[in-house]
Design a protein around this motif. Sequence first.
Motif, mmCIF file in Angstrom:
data_model
loop_
_atom_site.group_PDB
_atom_site.id
_atom_site.type_symbol
_atom_site.label_atom_id
_atom_site.label_comp_id
_atom_site.label_asym_id
_atom_site.label_seq_id
_atom_site.Cartn_x
_atom_site.Cartn_y
_atom_site.Cartn_z
ATOM 1 N N GLU A 262 -2.614 3.432 -3.647
ATOM 2 C CA GLU A 262 -2.376 2.283 -4.514
ATOM 3 C C GLU A 262 -2.047 1.097 -3.633
ATOM 4 O O GLU A 262 -1.312 1.226 -2.648
ATOM 5 C CB GLU A 262 -1.232 2.556 -5.487
ATOM 6 C CG GLU A 262 -1.503 3.704 -6.449
ATOM 7 C CD GLU A 262 -0.311 3.986 -7.351
ATOM 8 O OE1 GLU A 262 -0.341 3.564 -8.518
ATOM 9 O OE2 GLU A 262 0.641 4.629 -6.864
ATOM 10 N N SER A 263 -2.585 -0.096 -3.986
ATOM 11 C CA SER A 263 -2.444 -1.229 -3.079
ATOM 12 C C SER A 263 -2.763 -2.531 -3.795
ATOM 13 O O SER A 263 -3.453 -2.545 -4.831
ATOM 14 C CB SER A 263 -3.385 -1.057 -1.877
ATOM 15 O OG SER A 263 -3.344 -2.168 -1.022
ATOM 16 N N ASP A 264 -2.269 -3.636 -3.216
ATOM 17 C CA ASP A 264 -2.664 -4.954 -3.698
ATOM 18 C C ASP A 264 -4.076 -5.314 -3.272
ATOM 19 O O ASP A 264 -4.668 -6.266 -3.795
ATOM 20 C CB ASP A 264 -1.692 -6.019 -3.169
ATOM 21 C CG ASP A 264 -0.334 -5.954 -3.836
ATOM 22 O OD1 ASP A 264 -0.229 -5.308 -4.903
ATOM 23 O OD2 ASP A 264 0.631 -6.540 -3.300
ATOM 24 N N ILE A 265 -4.642 -4.589 -2.307
ATOM 25 C CA ILE A 265 -6.032 -4.806 -1.885
ATOM 26 C C ILE A 265 -6.948 -4.156 -2.910
ATOM 27 O O ILE A 265 -6.867 -2.948 -3.163
ATOM 28 C CB ILE A 265 -6.280 -4.215 -0.488
ATOM 29 C CG1 ILE A 265 -5.358 -4.885 0.542
ATOM 30 C CG2 ILE A 265 -7.737 -4.386 -0.084
ATOM 31 C CD1 ILE A 265 -5.450 -4.281 1.928
ATOM 32 N N GLU A 266 -7.834 -4.935 -3.503
ATOM 33 C CA GLU A 266 -8.626 -4.458 -4.640
ATOM 34 C C GLU A 266 -9.456 -3.233 -4.303
ATOM 35 O O GLU A 266 -9.494 -2.270 -5.070
ATOM 36 C CB GLU A 266 -9.539 -5.578 -5.144
ATOM 37 C CG GLU A 266 -10.399 -5.168 -6.344
ATOM 38 C CD GLU A 266 -11.342 -6.259 -6.778
ATOM 39 O OE1 GLU A 266 -12.057 -6.061 -7.790
ATOM 40 O OE2 GLU A 266 -11.393 -7.308 -6.105
ATOM 41 N N THR A 267 -10.153 -3.255 -3.171
ATOM 42 C CA THR A 267 -11.021 -2.123 -2.835
ATOM 43 C C THR A 267 -10.231 -0.867 -2.494
ATOM 44 O O THR A 267 -10.785 0.230 -2.498
ATOM 45 C CB THR A 267 -11.935 -2.484 -1.653
ATOM 46 O OG1 THR A 267 -11.118 -2.906 -0.548
ATOM 47 C CG2 THR A 267 -12.901 -3.594 -2.033
ATOM 48 N N THR B 36 0.837 -1.200 0.000
ATOM 49 C CA THR B 36 0.000 0.000 0.000
ATOM 50 C C THR B 36 0.874 1.252 0.000
ATOM 51 O O THR B 36 1.742 1.412 0.854
ATOM 52 C CB THR B 36 -0.924 0.016 1.224
ATOM 53 O OG1 THR B 36 -1.810 -1.109 1.159
ATOM 54 C CG2 THR B 36 -1.754 1.288 1.261
ATOM 55 N N GLN B 37 0.630 2.124 -0.979
ATOM 56 C CA GLN B 37 1.358 3.381 -1.127
ATOM 57 C C GLN B 37 0.353 4.524 -1.105
ATOM 58 O O GLN B 37 -0.688 4.454 -1.763
ATOM 59 C CB GLN B 37 2.136 3.388 -2.440
ATOM 60 C CG GLN B 37 3.084 2.200 -2.597
ATOM 61 C CD GLN B 37 3.492 1.979 -4.033
ATOM 62 O OE1 GLN B 37 3.840 2.921 -4.742
ATOM 63 N NE2 GLN B 37 3.440 0.728 -4.489
ATOM 64 N N ILE B 38 0.673 5.548 -0.346
ATOM 65 C CA ILE B 38 -0.221 6.692 -0.199
ATOM 66 C C ILE B 38 0.547 7.966 -0.522
ATOM 67 O O ILE B 38 1.627 8.210 0.033
ATOM 68 C CB ILE B 38 -0.799 6.779 1.223
ATOM 69 C CG1 ILE B 38 -1.574 5.503 1.563
ATOM 70 C CG2 ILE B 38 -1.696 7.997 1.366
ATOM 71 C CD1 ILE B 38 -2.077 5.455 2.993
ATOM 72 N N SER B 39 0.010 8.775 -1.403
ATOM 73 C CA SER B 39 0.593 10.076 -1.713
ATOM 74 C C SER B 39 -0.506 11.132 -1.593
ATOM 75 O O SER B 39 -1.684 10.839 -1.818
ATOM 76 C CB SER B 39 1.193 10.090 -3.120
ATOM 77 O OG SER B 39 0.246 9.681 -4.090
ATOM 78 N N GLY B 40 -0.116 12.338 -1.239
ATOM 79 C CA GLY B 40 -1.134 13.363 -1.108
ATOM 80 C C GLY B 40 -0.649 14.588 -0.371
ATOM 81 O O GLY B 40 0.559 14.842 -0.256
ATOM 82 N N VAL B 41 -1.604 15.335 0.181
ATOM 83 C CA VAL B 41 -1.310 16.588 0.864
ATOM 84 C C VAL B 41 -2.201 16.705 2.091
ATOM 85 O O VAL B 41 -3.382 16.344 2.057
ATOM 86 C CB VAL B 41 -1.523 17.800 -0.069
ATOM 87 C CG1 VAL B 41 -2.948 17.831 -0.620
ATOM 88 C CG2 VAL B 41 -1.173 19.115 0.626
#
Length: 492
Positions: free
Chosen positions: A281-286, A256-261
């Motif tokens: 973004e993640s391997d977890i579909e939902t 799981t990767q998280i980008s933002g502000v």
Amino acid sequence: MIAKQTNLTGSKRASGYLAVAGLAVCATGAFAQDDGSNVDAVDYFLREDAKTREHPFITSQDSNTHGGDSPLVIWDGPGDSILKGTLKGDMAYLPQSDSWFGESEANLGAESEEWWEVGIHAGIEGSYFTDTMGEIYGRVSFVHSSTDDVDAAGSDVPRSDNPSHTSMENYYIGWRSGDVFSLGEDFLDISVGMQPYQAGTGFILYDMGSDGGSRGGYWIGERKAADFAALAKIKYESLNVDLLYTEANDNPDTDTQISGVTIDYDLGAFGSVGGGYYYVESDIETRDEMDVYDIRFAATPFAAFETPDWMHPIRFEGEYVDQDNDDVLDAAGWALSVGYDWNDTTWAPGFTYRYSSFDGDDPDTPEVEDFDPLYYGFYDWGYWFQGEILGEYVLLNSNLRSHMVRVNASPTKDISINLFYYNFELDDAAGFGVSDDSLADEWNLMVDWTVNELFAVSLVAAIASPDDGAEQAFGGDDDWTYGMMYFTYAFK
């Protein structure tokens, strides 16, 4: 259903299940920021540099960011430059009775009656201040954690043979601008590496390192850092803006990767507002390609105007998160609270009521899935692990509605007492596989004692009773009683 909830989060409650809780004697100790300073309980919402879990009641009056009399100082340089070691030890004993309402073996695959946890967090950190180019800082640390016997979440089943694990927790380097820019001291703060990150009060982003299972130390949960994080923090007068990219250190790995502000603005006596946008973004579909929108506030509105003095302590707090992933997920989670503090009265009592709601999976609307709590964490009792039994070992903040009442007091400057009542309901009973949405009632009593600058103890007693929904889900109807004593000792 349990497996579905387990995959929702990589936090130390990654083995979260749904149940109800019991009598607890629980303890939690002094927690410090990675920069070595403690954080006072009064300043949670706009904490500028909270890098790890803090004990909610330790004060900052005796702390020294640059080492003070710590025997672990390695080098004391010009100005505030320093290189020092840090060492923190934790121990918890957790007895319980009739866990999982008398059906722990049926729900976990093994009986969970009592267990021990131990954590050791050792590191080296430093700052070097230049005359004209600001501050260079960094930290390297390791965590060892272990569990003796089966924890109440069943995270170490079938590995109930005393799991333990040693791993790196921090390795990061950063630069603060100091007086380089005319826009204010430390206008810019850039850091990269294995480090923690917190947004607001940790409603969705706080704890990106998981514990329990083969790593041990499920409740202590000393791992907080993302496996990698690149942060750029901008501070200008009352405005704070964080640009972030993180990769979670969860177990099992969900990539799981998280980008933002993240944006926070201090409104002075009136309070503060904040929020953020995050792309996941993640391997977890939902979770994959999910857009997350967050807005929150904390307000003492009557303190900012000409109103009677008795109205000034009235406070409000709220947060709303919307999650959208095209046709895969559309969910929301929110909380709203009102409180009052009698700070000028003996024992300085306070009162808080909070209502929380997190969407559940509605079979009639397939596009609405369970709210994804992402990487929420503990910043104070009841936030955001709701209940020292349910919230710690059973519930995730998903498919859930809760009422919380909190009464707190401080008989001395070193002792704080909290009493909580929770009422839990399912947001969608059918989505959980039961016919009744009434889940459970839970009571918690916490006593926190900051013995001195280095040592702290907490005790919690809790009891929870199952309602029809819990009886249907877990097959038991006994009250779950639970206890914990927790001790921490730290050189900061």
